[in-house]
Design a protein around this motif. Sequence first.
Motif, PDB file in Angstrom:
ATOM      1  N   GLN A   1       0.804  -1.230   0.000  1.00 45.20           N
ATOM      2  CA  GLN A   1       0.000   0.000   0.000  1.00 45.20           C
ATOM      3  C   GLN A   1       0.834   1.277   0.000  1.00 45.20           C
ATOM      4  OE1 GLN A   1      -2.244  -1.150   3.541  1.00 45.20           O
ATOM      5  NE2 GLN A   1      -4.081  -1.404   2.299  1.00 45.20           N
ATOM      6  N   LEU A   2       2.166   1.157  -0.114  1.00 48.13           N
ATOM      7  CA  LEU A   2       3.014   2.339  -0.179  1.00 48.13           C
ATOM      8  C   LEU A   2       3.583   2.525  -1.587  1.00 48.13           C
ATOM      9  CD1 LEU A   2       5.103   2.190   3.138  1.00 48.13           C
ATOM     10  CD2 LEU A   2       3.060   3.540   2.652  1.00 48.13           C
ATOM     11  N   HIS A   3       3.749   3.775  -1.987  1.00 46.27           N
ATOM     12  CA  HIS A   3       4.351   4.061  -3.280  1.00 46.27           C
ATOM     13  C   HIS A   3       5.803   3.586  -3.257  1.00 46.27           C
ATOM     14  CE1 HIS A   3       5.960   6.255  -6.718  1.00 46.27           C
ATOM     15  NE2 HIS A   3       4.709   6.480  -7.103  1.00 46.27           N
ATOM     16  N   PRO A   4       6.278   2.940  -4.325  1.00 45.71           N
ATOM     17  CA  PRO A   4       7.646   2.411  -4.336  1.00 45.71           C
ATOM     18  C   PRO A   4       8.719   3.448  -3.996  1.00 45.71           C
ATOM     19  CG  PRO A   4       6.429   1.542  -6.199  1.00 45.71           C
ATOM     20  CD  PRO A   4       5.541   2.562  -5.549  1.00 45.71           C
ATOM     21  N   ARG A   5       8.509   4.706  -4.366  1.00 48.65           N
ATOM     22  CA  ARG A   5       9.533   5.724  -4.120  1.00 48.65           C
ATOM     23  C   ARG A   5       9.653   6.085  -2.644  1.00 48.65           C
ATOM     24  NH1 ARG A   5       9.644  10.141  -9.071  1.00 48.65           N
ATOM     25  NH2 ARG A   5      10.203   8.661 -10.724  1.00 48.65           N
ATOM     26  N   LEU A   6       8.681   5.695  -1.845  1.00 49.27           N
ATOM     27  CA  LEU A   6       8.744   5.967  -0.415  1.00 49.27           C
ATOM     28  C   LEU A   6       9.563   4.927   0.341  1.00 49.27           C
ATOM     29  CD1 LEU A   6       5.034   6.954   0.319  1.00 49.27           C
ATOM     30  CD2 LEU A   6       6.970   8.479  -0.077  1.00 49.27           C
ATOM     31  N   LEU A   7       9.856   3.815  -0.304  1.00 44.37           N
ATOM     32  CA  LEU A   7      10.419   2.673   0.415  1.00 44.37           C
ATOM     33  C   LEU A   7      11.898   2.828   0.740  1.00 44.37           C
ATOM     34  CD1 LEU A   7       8.522  -0.172  -1.457  1.00 44.37           C
ATOM     35  CD2 LEU A   7       7.990   0.867   0.757  1.00 44.37           C
ATOM     36  N   TYR A   8      12.648   3.502  -0.105  1.00 45.22           N
ATOM     37  CA  TYR A   8      14.068   3.733   0.207  1.00 45.22           C
ATOM     38  C   TYR A   8      14.182   4.529   1.503  1.00 45.22           C
ATOM     39  CZ  TYR A   8      18.994   4.976  -0.513  1.00 45.22           C
ATOM     40  OH  TYR A   8      20.345   5.145  -0.364  1.00 45.22           O
ATOM     41  N   ASP A   9      13.381   5.583   1.616  1.00 42.84           N
ATOM     42  CA  ASP A   9      13.405   6.402   2.825  1.00 42.84           C
ATOM     43  C   ASP A   9      12.893   5.630   4.029  1.00 42.84           C
ATOM     44  OD1 ASP A   9      14.446   8.626   1.530  1.00 42.84           O
ATOM     45  OD2 ASP A   9      12.466   9.384   0.985  1.00 42.84           O
TER      46      ASP A   9
ATOM     47  N   LEU B   1      15.111  -4.478  14.846  1.00 45.40           N
ATOM     48  CA  LEU B   1      14.056  -4.606  13.850  1.00 45.40           C
ATOM     49  C   LEU B   1      14.255  -5.857  13.007  1.00 45.40           C
ATOM     50  CD1 LEU B   1      13.800  -1.444  14.507  1.00 45.40           C
ATOM     51  CD2 LEU B   1      12.766  -1.312  12.235  1.00 45.40           C
ATOM     52  N   MET B   2      13.163  -6.607  12.819  1.00 48.55           N
ATOM     53  CA  MET B   2      13.119  -7.753  11.920  1.00 48.55           C
ATOM     54  C   MET B   2      12.064  -7.451  10.861  1.00 48.55           C
ATOM     55  SD  MET B   2      15.293  -9.944  13.250  1.00 48.55           S
ATOM     56  CE  MET B   2      16.102 -10.232  14.824  1.00 48.55           C
ATOM     57  N   VAL B   3      12.470  -7.403   9.604  1.00 51.16           N
ATOM     58  CA  VAL B   3      11.578  -6.983   8.528  1.00 51.16           C
ATOM     59  C   VAL B   3      11.591  -8.034   7.427  1.00 51.16           C
ATOM     60  CG1 VAL B   3      11.011  -5.144   6.892  1.00 51.16           C
ATOM     61  CG2 VAL B   3      12.137  -4.578   9.061  1.00 51.16           C
ATOM     62  N   THR B   4      10.403  -8.361   6.897  1.00 46.41           N
ATOM     63  CA  THR B   4      10.327  -9.220   5.714  1.00 46.41           C
ATOM     64  C   THR B   4       9.877  -8.371   4.532  1.00 46.41           C
ATOM     65  OG1 THR B   4       7.987  -9.852   6.008  1.00 46.41           O
ATOM     66  CG2 THR B   4       9.647 -11.169   7.177  1.00 46.41           C
ATOM     67  N   THR B   5      10.375  -8.692   3.354  1.00 50.30           N
ATOM     68  CA  THR B   5      10.024  -7.906   2.177  1.00 50.30           C
ATOM     69  C   THR B   5      10.246  -8.720   0.914  1.00 50.30           C
ATOM     70  OG1 THR B   5      10.378  -5.780   1.039  1.00 50.30           O
ATOM     71  CG2 THR B   5      12.325  -6.900   1.887  1.00 50.30           C
ATOM     72  N   HIS B   6       9.586  -8.311  -0.158  1.00 51.77           N
ATOM     73  CA  HIS B   6       9.999  -8.765  -1.490  1.00 51.77           C
ATOM     74  C   HIS B   6      10.003  -7.565  -2.444  1.00 51.77           C
ATOM     75  CE1 HIS B   6       5.734  -8.640  -2.237  1.00 51.77           C
ATOM     76  NE2 HIS B   6       5.488  -9.742  -1.584  1.00 51.77           N
ATOM     77  N   SER B   7      10.288  -6.396  -1.859  1.00 49.06           N
ATOM     78  CA  SER B   7      10.344  -5.179  -2.660  1.00 49.06           C
ATOM     79  C   SER B   7      11.786  -4.772  -2.936  1.00 49.06           C
ATOM     80  CB  SER B   7       9.642  -4.034  -1.926  1.00 49.06           C
ATOM     81  OG  SER B   7       9.925  -2.793  -2.551  1.00 49.06           O
ATOM     82  N   PRO B   8      12.192  -4.705  -4.201  1.00 47.98           N
ATOM     83  CA  PRO B   8      13.546  -4.232  -4.512  1.00 47.98           C
ATOM     84  C   PRO B   8      13.740  -2.772  -4.132  1.00 47.98           C
ATOM     85  CG  PRO B   8      12.250  -4.464  -6.512  1.00 47.98           C
ATOM     86  CD  PRO B   8      11.445  -5.077  -5.410  1.00 47.98           C
ATOM     87  N   PHE B   9      12.662  -2.002  -4.098  1.00 51.94           N
ATOM     88  CA  PHE B   9      12.780  -0.583  -3.749  1.00 51.94           C
ATOM     89  C   PHE B   9      13.151  -0.428  -2.275  1.00 51.94           C
ATOM     90  CE2 PHE B   9       9.751  -0.947  -7.241  1.00 51.94           C
ATOM     91  CZ  PHE B   9      10.315  -0.078  -8.170  1.00 51.94           C
ATOM     92  N   PHE B  10      12.583  -1.243  -1.409  1.00 52.42           N
ATOM     93  CA  PHE B  10      12.956  -1.218  -0.001  1.00 52.42           C
ATOM     94  C   PHE B  10      14.388  -1.727   0.168  1.00 52.42           C
ATOM     95  CE2 PHE B  10      13.213  -2.912   4.307  1.00 52.42           C
ATOM     96  CZ  PHE B  10      12.632  -1.898   5.062  1.00 52.42           C
ATOM     97  N   VAL B  11      14.727  -2.792  -0.539  1.00 50.58           N
ATOM     98  CA  VAL B  11      16.066  -3.392  -0.423  1.00 50.58           C
ATOM     99  C   VAL B  11      17.143  -2.434  -0.913  1.00 50.58           C
ATOM    100  CG1 VAL B  11      17.502  -5.321  -1.205  1.00 50.58           C
ATOM    101  CG2 VAL B  11      15.123  -5.719  -0.555  1.00 50.58           C
ATOM    102  N   ASN B  12      16.805  -1.547  -1.830  1.00 51.45           N
ATOM    103  CA  ASN B  12      17.789  -0.568  -2.305  1.00 51.45           C
ATOM    104  C   ASN B  12      18.307   0.322  -1.181  1.00 51.45           C
ATOM    105  OD1 ASN B  12      18.149  -1.180  -5.002  1.00 51.45           O
ATOM    106  ND2 ASN B  12      16.500   0.150  -5.724  1.00 51.45           N
ATOM    107  N   GLY B  13      17.546   0.460  -0.112  1.00 53.12           N
ATOM    108  CA  GLY B  13      17.970   1.286   1.006  1.00 53.12           C
ATOM    109  C   GLY B  13      18.775   0.545   2.058  1.00 53.12           C
TER     110      GLY B  13
END
Length: 414
Positions: free
Chosen positions: A311-319, A333-345
């Motif tokens: 539900q978040l815009h991909p450009r918000l995930l790096y921040d 923090l323990m985080v699960t993801t499959h977003s490359p945009f989040f992983v870029n950060g």
Amino acid sequence: MNERKKPAVPRIESIRIKNYRALRDLELKDLTPLTVFLGPNGSGKSTIFDVFAFLSECFTEGLRRAWDRRNRFRELRSRDADGPIEFELKYKESPDTPIITYHLSIDENQRGPFVAREWLQWRRTKGKGRTFRFLDFTNGQGQVISGEAPDEQDERIEESLTSPDVLAVSTLGQLAKHPRVNALRQFITGWYLSYLSADSTRGVPESGPQERLSQTGDNLPNVIQYLREQHPERLNAILTTLAQRVPRLEKVEAETTIDERLVLQIKDAPFQQPIMAKFASDGTLKMLAYLTVLYDPYPPQLIGLEEPENQLHPRLLYDLAEECRGASASSQLMVTTHSPFFVNGLRPNELRVLYRDEGGYTRARRAQDMPNVMSLVKESALLGDLWMEGQFEVGDPLTNAGGEKVRRAGQIQG
């Protein structure tokens, strides 16, 4: 206003899981303050997240309720596996204290689940002396050494629990004479595991300030009210950050209605009147909820976020990844993801890549242990981009357990 003194943050150094669903025998070592689990669908991300949820529920609600919620051994134990389900945590109460190991072994008989084995051990002096167990229970019977700093030579007290499905740490940890056991109990019962959804934040709860956001976020207006009354500077920081993420946002308020309920209102420029949260965008509410967790004045000692990209815009995930790293100074923090945009950060030491081996069980590799990835990162490549380009040695959605590329239906062959 007097600020409460913030205690030292316990840190999980490693965790080993055996016979829990796809986690047949998985050990995660050298966990960082921010640890992110990446992988394709079915790789085991949600199962790792559920391990922390299961342990937390065992301590807060009891083993049987946590067990029944997951359909007992039929669904919990790894396929084709025998023996009990086992968890082993190595953690430190603070950076300068010895590593303590907590072992929990759970089995099931005709009467239901029971704690087959539970123990705590440590070596009091770093690098010196023997490792010994200062709590050791089998089937509800065992021994414990009391005191601030249990020593191998101290008296061992025999104890019997009321039932074999009761956790010794959860029970004895309520007694002041067992401070080390109490510290672990408080640590685990204080974990915050997020199941946030934008729809949950749109409710209209009863008025009244609340310090901690619920797992679903349905008390978000209450937390905003609490921050406004007790920590206005923290609320201002949250809203300032949110305004940087959401263009034209001016103000967020929790207003009390005539029937003593709270309505979250959001004002955008250039409009004069705010709108109720139920009309706000999913992304605005979700980001507000995450920032409320990450900017908590007295944060949980462990925070779990499952797929925050939803539900978040991909450009918000790096921040958002950087906000998580900032929060990791006060919480693990323990985080699960499959977003490359989040992983870029992320940094290579913060990322664990999950995949299934040929037997169908979950394995994990650190990004920093992949030489090809590290050489590209040194050339300023971003981890999420490398994952999408297939540069990782494991965890590529388009490869099978043997590392061979698989063909999608309808894919054009070159």
